[in-house]
Design an enzyme around this catalytic site. Structure first.
Site, mmCIF file in Angstrom:
data_model
loop_
_atom_site.group_PDB
_atom_site.id
_atom_site.type_symbol
_atom_site.label_atom_id
_atom_site.label_comp_id
_atom_site.label_asym_id
_atom_site.label_seq_id
_atom_site.Cartn_x
_atom_site.Cartn_y
_atom_site.Cartn_z
ATOM 1 N N HIS A 29 -6.688 25.894 -8.777
ATOM 2 C CA HIS A 29 -5.911 25.152 -7.962
ATOM 3 C C HIS A 29 -4.445 25.847 -7.885
ATOM 4 O O HIS A 29 -3.951 26.589 -9.037
ATOM 5 C CB HIS A 29 -5.749 23.838 -8.302
ATOM 6 C CG HIS A 29 -7.362 23.017 -7.698
ATOM 7 N ND1 HIS A 29 -7.284 21.906 -7.775
ATOM 8 C CD2 HIS A 29 -8.279 23.655 -7.170
ATOM 9 C CE1 HIS A 29 -8.467 21.380 -7.428
ATOM 10 N NE2 HIS A 29 -9.126 22.650 -6.915
ATOM 11 N N GLU A 33 -1.793 24.657 -9.289
ATOM 12 C CA GLU A 33 -0.853 24.444 -10.636
ATOM 13 C C GLU A 33 -1.387 25.431 -11.598
ATOM 14 O O GLU A 33 -0.548 25.731 -12.481
ATOM 15 C CB GLU A 33 -1.158 22.900 -11.098
ATOM 16 C CG GLU A 33 -0.780 21.927 -10.210
ATOM 17 C CD GLU A 33 -1.510 21.239 -9.198
ATOM 18 O OE1 GLU A 33 -1.634 19.974 -8.869
ATOM 19 O OE2 GLU A 33 -2.346 22.001 -8.612
ATOM 20 N N CYS A 73 -4.806 16.974 -9.221
ATOM 21 C CA CYS A 73 -5.946 15.973 -9.439
ATOM 22 C C CYS A 73 -6.406 15.543 -10.730
ATOM 23 O O CYS A 73 -6.033 16.103 -11.771
ATOM 24 C CB CYS A 73 -7.270 17.045 -8.831
ATOM 25 S SG CYS A 73 -7.421 18.585 -9.898
ATOM 26 N N CYS A 94 -6.311 19.331 -12.738
ATOM 27 C CA CYS A 94 -5.033 19.983 -12.832
ATOM 28 C C CYS A 94 -4.058 19.029 -13.870
ATOM 29 O O CYS A 94 -3.333 19.903 -14.474
ATOM 30 C CB CYS A 94 -4.421 20.296 -11.415
ATOM 31 S SG CYS A 94 -5.260 21.358 -10.253
#
Length: 294
Positions: A54, A56, A79, A88
């Site tokens: 993701h 991040e 998330c 994350c």
């Protein structure tokens, strides 16, 4: 309150998040920028496709140890669940950032939500930073969650040979998950661009029932769909579900004139003109379905 540096970072995060348009679905296109203790950008990243890291994590990887004590600026709430990748919010906690700014809250967040868990870990959290600007990228994804169907764009040229506009439409295709061509065939906007086992192109044509067609498109994992061509039967089938219309009106400079059938009423009833862009050969009109407050 967000600082000027943080606002600049959020706009950068929004800009890079758009790199995921047309590839991240069914996941959202997200961008992230990491600032060090002094507010200097030291890492950035975006989500490319489901199954990949993701935004991040990509940004934290780029920042390395410089993220400690710094600020994470992200377009969507981190998330809070284990999926194909770890949550994350835990990556941000482990990186020891001191502050997280987020633009849009995630309606799919599990449990208490990533923002709450970050706060429980002693991290300062600010919500809603440049939310409306972030929705320029995240809006279609959120729309699909709220409506249970993809965000649908219909693009065509008025009074011109549409075969000549294929190069122009190519840029639109790459930002959409699925494209319905003029002959009714359905294909991936960028072939092979989505994650494995998370996206599939409908094998058959859409049929003649709008509800079933929308269900098939949604079940494919698509969050955005592009319909090409003024005479495309899919545009008629899904007329009540079209969210945006993009129309190229032909003309020439320096004496510009609009020609072709329907040019004088090219923006359909019930749609709100949101953008007008001229070029040497045409004017592009963009209109979105009007809402009650427009």
């Amino acid at each position: 309150m967000a600082t000027p540096n943080e606002l600049t970072a959020m706009r950068r995060a929004i800009a890079i998040s758009a790199q995921g348009l047309g590839t991240t679905s069914p996941n959202p296109p997200v961008g992230c920028v990491i600032l060090d203790r002094d507010g200097v950008p030291v890492g950035e990243g975006y989500h490319l496709r489901k199954g990949d890291h993701h935004a991040e994590v990509n940004a934290l990887t780029a920042a390395g140890e410089r993220a400690e004590g710094g600020t994470a600026v992200v377009t969507l709430e981190p998330c809070n669940h284990h999926g194909r990748t770890p949550p994350c919010r835990q990556a941000l906690i482990d990186a020891k950032v001191s502050r997280v700014l987020m633009a849009v809250m995630d309606p799919t967040s599990r449990g208490e939500g990533g923002a709450v868990v970050l706060e429980q870990a002693g991290i300062e959290v600010e919500r809603g930073v440049l939310e409306q600007e972030a929705l320029l990228v995240l809006g279609p994804w959120l729309h699909s969650l709220h409506t249970g169907r993809p965000y649908i764009t219909w693009a065509y040229s008025a009074g011109a040979d549409e075969d000549d506009r294929d190069q122009v439409l190519a840029e639109l295709r790459r930002t959409h998950d699925l494209v319905i061509r003029r002959d009714g065939t359905v294909e991936e906007g960028v072939p092979g661009s989505h994650g494995e086992d998370s996206f599939r192109v409908p094998l058959s044509l859409l049929g003649d029932e709008p509800g079933k067609a929308l269900h098939a498109l949604n079940e494919s994992g698509a969050r955005t769909v592009l319909i090409e061509g003024s005479s495309n039967e899919a545009a008629q089938l899904l007329a009540d579900a079209v969210d945006r219309v993009i129309i190229d009106l032909p003309g020439t400079r320096p004496s510009f004139s609009l020609t072709g059938p329907g040019a004088e009423s090219a923006v359909l009833d019930g749609f709100w003109l949101t953008d007008v862009k001229p070029s040497d050969s045409h004017v592009r009109l963009t209109a979105e379905r009007a809402t009650r407050d427009q």
